[in-house]
Scaffold this motif. Sequence first.
Motif, PDB file in Angstrom:
ATOM      1  N   THR A 164       0.697  -1.334   0.195  1.00 58.26           N
ATOM      2  CA  THR A 164      -0.002   0.152   0.077  1.00 58.26           C
ATOM      3  C   THR A 164       0.833   1.206  -0.010  1.00 58.26           C
ATOM      4  OG1 THR A 164      -1.805  -1.124   1.159  1.00 58.26           O
ATOM      5  CG2 THR A 164      -1.694   1.261   1.327  1.00 58.26           C
ATOM      6  N   GLU A 220       1.142   3.885  -3.066  1.00 59.73           N
ATOM      7  CA  GLU A 220       0.927   5.410  -2.748  1.00 59.73           C
ATOM      8  C   GLU A 220       2.195   6.376  -3.229  1.00 59.73           C
ATOM      9  OE1 GLU A 220      -0.280   5.556   1.268  1.00 59.73           O
ATOM     10  OE2 GLU A 220      -2.449   5.032   0.784  1.00 59.73           O
ATOM     11  N   VAL A 231      -5.342  12.508  -4.676  1.00 64.92           N
ATOM     12  CA  VAL A 231      -5.948  11.516  -5.816  1.00 64.92           C
ATOM     13  C   VAL A 231      -6.959  10.802  -5.075  1.00 64.92           C
ATOM     14  CG1 VAL A 231      -5.255   9.539  -7.077  1.00 64.92           C
ATOM     15  CG2 VAL A 231      -3.512  11.345  -6.847  1.00 64.92           C
ATOM     16  N   LYS A 232      -7.092  10.333  -3.968  1.00 63.17           N
ATOM     17  CA  LYS A 232      -8.112   9.509  -3.151  1.00 63.17           C
ATOM     18  C   LYS A 232      -9.315  10.366  -3.039  1.00 63.17           C
ATOM     19  CE  LYS A 232      -5.107   6.176  -0.788  1.00 63.17           C
ATOM     20  NZ  LYS A 232      -4.591   5.811   0.544  1.00 63.17           N
ATOM     21  N   VAL A 235      -1.102  11.943  -2.437  1.00 67.91           N
ATOM     22  CA  VAL A 235      -1.875  10.534  -2.490  1.00 67.91           C
ATOM     23  C   VAL A 235      -3.406  10.849  -1.987  1.00 67.91           C
ATOM     24  CG1 VAL A 235      -1.500   9.621  -0.546  1.00 67.91           C
ATOM     25  CG2 VAL A 235      -1.844   8.117  -2.432  1.00 67.91           C
ATOM     26  N   GLU A 236      -3.409  11.640  -0.780  1.00 75.21           N
ATOM     27  CA  GLU A 236      -4.517  12.273  -0.046  1.00 75.21           C
ATOM     28  C   GLU A 236      -5.398  12.857  -1.405  1.00 75.21           C
ATOM     29  OE1 GLU A 236      -4.023  14.709   3.069  1.00 75.21           O
ATOM     30  OE2 GLU A 236      -3.239  13.133   4.041  1.00 75.21           O
ATOM     31  N   TYR A 278      -9.639   5.007  -8.506  1.00 79.56           N
ATOM     32  CA  TYR A 278      -8.155   5.147  -7.976  1.00 79.56           C
ATOM     33  C   TYR A 278      -7.625   3.672  -8.361  1.00 79.56           C
ATOM     34  CZ  TYR A 278      -4.568   4.941  -4.509  1.00 79.56           C
ATOM     35  OH  TYR A 278      -3.273   5.081  -3.769  1.00 79.56           O
ATOM     36  N   THR A 287     -13.151   8.179  -7.191  1.00 80.37           N
ATOM     37  CA  THR A 287     -13.828   7.074  -6.682  1.00 80.37           C
ATOM     38  C   THR A 287     -12.946   5.780  -6.452  1.00 80.37           C
ATOM     39  OG1 THR A 287     -14.277   5.800  -8.568  1.00 80.37           O
ATOM     40  CG2 THR A 287     -15.884   7.875  -7.820  1.00 80.37           C
ATOM     41  N   PRO A 288     -13.222   4.895  -5.343  1.00 78.16           N
ATOM     42  CA  PRO A 288     -12.343   3.953  -5.353  1.00 78.16           C
ATOM     43  C   PRO A 288     -12.031   3.124  -6.578  1.00 78.16           C
ATOM     44  CG  PRO A 288     -13.978   4.011  -3.457  1.00 78.16           C
ATOM     45  CD  PRO A 288     -14.306   5.129  -4.551  1.00 78.16           C
TER      46      PRO A 288
END
Length: 143
Positions: free
Chosen positions: A73, A77, A107-108, A104-105, A116, A112-113
């Motif tokens: 993870t 990121e 992009v998130k 990265v925050e 991403y 949407t999940p």
Amino acid sequence: MAENLSAFLKQNVEVVNETEYVASKRIKGADGEPIAWKIKTLATDETEKMRKKYTKRITDRITRQTEERFDMTAYNEELISKAITYPNLYDAELQDSWGVTEPVELVKAMLTPGEYADLLAAATEAQGYDAGMKDKVKEVKNS
């Protein structure tokens, strides 16, 4: 068959610098068309440093066996943060607009999940992973 090493010379190898990928159909330009994000190909030594950074050696206190654990993870990121060149994930105005302070925050928050996950897959493929692997497997099977 004569071998031709000139194909391997640096000046003869195709350079892949950047690819484009539409990460979200929801983010549109003035013409109403989705805007493509740009993903750069990182140098191999850079991705190796990242891989080492997120690989930890852990020793079990009872058995004294050592194993390596990779934080996929965190690696992913950092890959997203370094590989996306457009939009500029480090732009303060863009981050402020979404109420975040890290690439990265951002992009998130923007995606949407599912978007991403697809962008991560595109960024990974831009690094040369999984690119054409199915075709290569077929080629080997058929030979």
